[in-house]
Design a protein around this motif. Structure first.
Motif, PDB file in Angstrom:
ATOM      1  N   ASP A   1      64.157  86.108  17.198  1.00 18.40           N
ATOM      2  CA  ASP A   1      63.879  85.386  18.542  1.00 18.40           C
ATOM      3  C   ASP A   1      63.072  84.706  18.020  1.00 18.40           C
ATOM      4  OD1 ASP A   1      63.660  84.502  20.484  1.00 18.40           O
ATOM      5  OD2 ASP A   1      63.046  85.830  21.852  1.00 18.40           O
ATOM      6  N   ALA A   2      63.241  83.917  18.195  1.00 19.18           N
ATOM      7  CA  ALA A   2      62.726  82.284  17.380  1.00 19.18           C
ATOM      8  C   ALA A   2      60.879  81.822  18.197  1.00 19.18           C
ATOM      9  CB  ALA A   2      63.103  81.320  16.790  1.00 19.18           C
TER      10      ALA A   2
ATOM     11  N   GLY B   1      58.219  84.004  24.181  1.00 18.77           N
ATOM     12  CA  GLY B   1      58.175  83.121  25.359  1.00 18.77           C
ATOM     13  C   GLY B   1      57.222  84.336  26.366  1.00 18.77           C
TER      14      GLY B   1
ATOM     15  N   GLY C   1      62.495  87.487  27.266  1.00 22.55           N
ATOM     16  CA  GLY C   1      63.287  87.770  28.064  1.00 22.55           C
ATOM     17  C   GLY C   1      64.710  88.147  26.798  1.00 22.55           C
ATOM     18  N   ASP C   2      64.747  86.961  26.033  1.00 22.58           N
ATOM     19  CA  ASP C   2      65.395  86.860  24.659  1.00 22.58           C
ATOM     20  C   ASP C   2      64.849  88.232  24.259  1.00 22.58           C
ATOM     21  OD1 ASP C   2      66.875  84.546  25.220  1.00 22.58           O
ATOM     22  OD2 ASP C   2      65.325  83.647  25.033  1.00 22.58           O
TER      23      ASP C   2
ATOM     24  N   ASP D   1      56.248  83.694  18.532  1.00 26.21           N
ATOM     25  CA  ASP D   1      55.389  82.894  19.054  1.00 26.21           C
ATOM     26  C   ASP D   1      54.174  82.129  18.786  1.00 26.21           C
ATOM     27  OD1 ASP D   1      56.603  81.772  22.303  1.00 26.21           O
ATOM     28  OD2 ASP D   1      54.546  80.636  22.415  1.00 26.21           O
ATOM     29  N   ILE D   2      53.989  80.349  19.131  1.00 23.80           N
ATOM     30  CA  ILE D   2      52.551  80.403  18.835  1.00 23.80           C
ATOM     31  C   ILE D   2      51.514  80.829  19.999  1.00 23.80           C
ATOM     32  CG2 ILE D   2      53.732  78.292  17.434  1.00 23.80           C
ATOM     33  CD1 ILE D   2      52.560  76.832  20.003  1.00 23.80           C
TER      34      ILE D   2
ATOM     35  N   ALA E   1      51.861  85.357  25.733  1.00 24.11           N
ATOM     36  CA  ALA E   1      53.281  84.662  25.008  1.00 24.11           C
ATOM     37  C   ALA E   1      53.850  85.873  24.690  1.00 24.11           C
ATOM     38  CB  ALA E   1      54.356  83.760  24.518  1.00 24.11           C
TER      39      ALA E   1
ATOM     40  N   HIS F   1      57.739  79.274  14.292  1.00 20.67           N
ATOM     41  CA  HIS F   1      59.063  79.340  13.885  1.00 20.67           C
ATOM     42  C   HIS F   1      58.623  78.729  12.184  1.00 20.67           C
ATOM     43  CE1 HIS F   1      60.308  77.107  17.444  1.00 20.67           C
ATOM     44  NE2 HIS F   1      59.671  76.394  16.626  1.00 20.67           N
TER      45      HIS F   1
ATOM     46  N   PHE G   1      63.855  76.707  23.346  1.00 23.12           N
ATOM     47  CA  PHE G   1      63.002  75.838  23.440  1.00 23.12           C
ATOM     48  C   PHE G   1      62.543  75.005  24.570  1.00 23.12           C
ATOM     49  CE2 PHE G   1      66.478  74.687  19.786  1.00 23.12           C
ATOM     50  CZ  PHE G   1      65.792  75.041  19.440  1.00 23.12           C
TER      51      PHE G   1
ATOM     52  N   TYR H   1      58.916  74.914  26.605  1.00 23.58           N
ATOM     53  CA  TYR H   1      57.234  75.621  26.911  1.00 23.58           C
ATOM     54  C   TYR H   1      57.478  77.082  27.926  1.00 23.58           C
ATOM     55  CZ  TYR H   1      58.421  72.794  31.439  1.00 23.58           C
ATOM     56  OH  TYR H   1      58.921  72.646  32.303  1.00 23.58           O
TER      57      TYR H   1
ATOM     58  N   THR I   1      57.397  73.265  22.953  1.00 27.75           N
ATOM     59  CA  THR I   1      58.135  73.115  20.483  1.00 27.75           C
ATOM     60  C   THR I   1      58.011  71.512  20.455  1.00 27.75           C
ATOM     61  OG1 THR I   1      60.720  73.850  21.934  1.00 27.75           O
ATOM     62  CG2 THR I   1      59.516  74.917  20.785  1.00 27.75           C
TER      63      THR I   1
ATOM     64  N   THR J   1      58.918  70.806  14.326  1.00 26.52           N
ATOM     65  CA  THR J   1      58.218  72.079  13.720  1.00 26.52           C
ATOM     66  C   THR J   1      60.120  73.506  14.385  1.00 26.52           C
ATOM     67  OG1 THR J   1      57.294  72.034  15.983  1.00 26.52           O
ATOM     68  CG2 THR J   1      55.959  72.197  13.241  1.00 26.52           C
TER      69      THR J   1
END
Ligand code: SAM
Length: 188
Positions: free
Chosen positions: A27-28, A31, A34-35, A53-54, A58, A82, A100, A102, A112, A116
């Motif tokens: 999962d890139a 957040g 969920g994914d 995640d950055i 998150a 990612h 992608f 916020y 995103t 990047t």
């Protein structure tokens, strides 16, 4: 119960056909998790999901969610971009998810970005095994703008059609910049 046609559910239904128990996935954009939770469910007890995640928030939300779902053991969470995925993941993976934009409920300015995102997609594609799938939920308009969507679509259009199948979906009769679900499948 009726089927949901929200973009994430739509992508999940398609992607799950490509994952079997014991697989590795990415999962890139973790957040709120969920994914990541969806991928953890697909890979089962013996599989592994790497999530990026950055934002610290998150990663914390995702960790909490996975703990509650009983999936923490099958996940590895990285507070990292990612665009550095290749230096964290060594295995071949059967699916890579990008959602992608916020963090829902977070700061809309931390989102995103074209450069990047394209690099993350490029690295994710390299990790995909033959027959594996990447799903991209792409947004545009409002505070998101169009730069990221255009950069991603330009990149995907140039991919070698012998090696990659790129499927663009669209909510054809929805107004106001509907999200764009895209699938990239590795053919060889
Ligand atoms: N998949 C998430 C879920 O199920 O809740 C939603 C993802 S949210 C729309 C997009 C996320 O991408 C945000 O949490 C944001 O912090 C993250 N993000 C932004 N730039 C990133 C980057 N370079 N690498 C990884 N994540 C990034």
């Amino acid at each position: 119960m009726g089927r949901s046609y929200q973009i994430t559910e739509y992508c999940h239904r398609f992607v799950k056909e490509y994952i079997t128990e014991g697989d590795c996935c990415v999962d890139a954009t973790a957040g709120n998790g969920g994914d990541t939770e969806f991928l953890c469910r697909c890979v089962g007890r013996t599989g592994k999901v790497y999530a990026f995640d950055i934002q610290k928030t998150a990663i914390e939300h995702t960790r909490m969610r996975l703990k509650e779902a009983g999936y923490i053991e099958r996940s590895v969470l990285f507070q990292a971009g990612h665009e550095q995925m290749a230096s964290y993941v060594e295995e071949e993976v059967s699916a890579v998810l990008f959602n992608f934009g916020y963090l829902p409920g977070g700061d809309h300015r931390i989102a995103t970005r074209a450069k990047t995102s394209v690099e993350g997609v490029r690295q994710g594609m390299e990790l995909l095994k033959k027959g594996g799938i990447m799903s991209l939920c792409i947004y545009s308009g409002k505070d998101t703008g169009y730069e990221e969507k255009e950069a991603l679509l330009n990149f995907l259009k140039r991919l070698d059609s012998k090696k990659w199948l790129v499927i663009l979906n669209c909510y054809y009769n929805r107004e106001n910049n509907p999200p764009l679900p895209v699938f990239v499948i590795r053919l060889k």
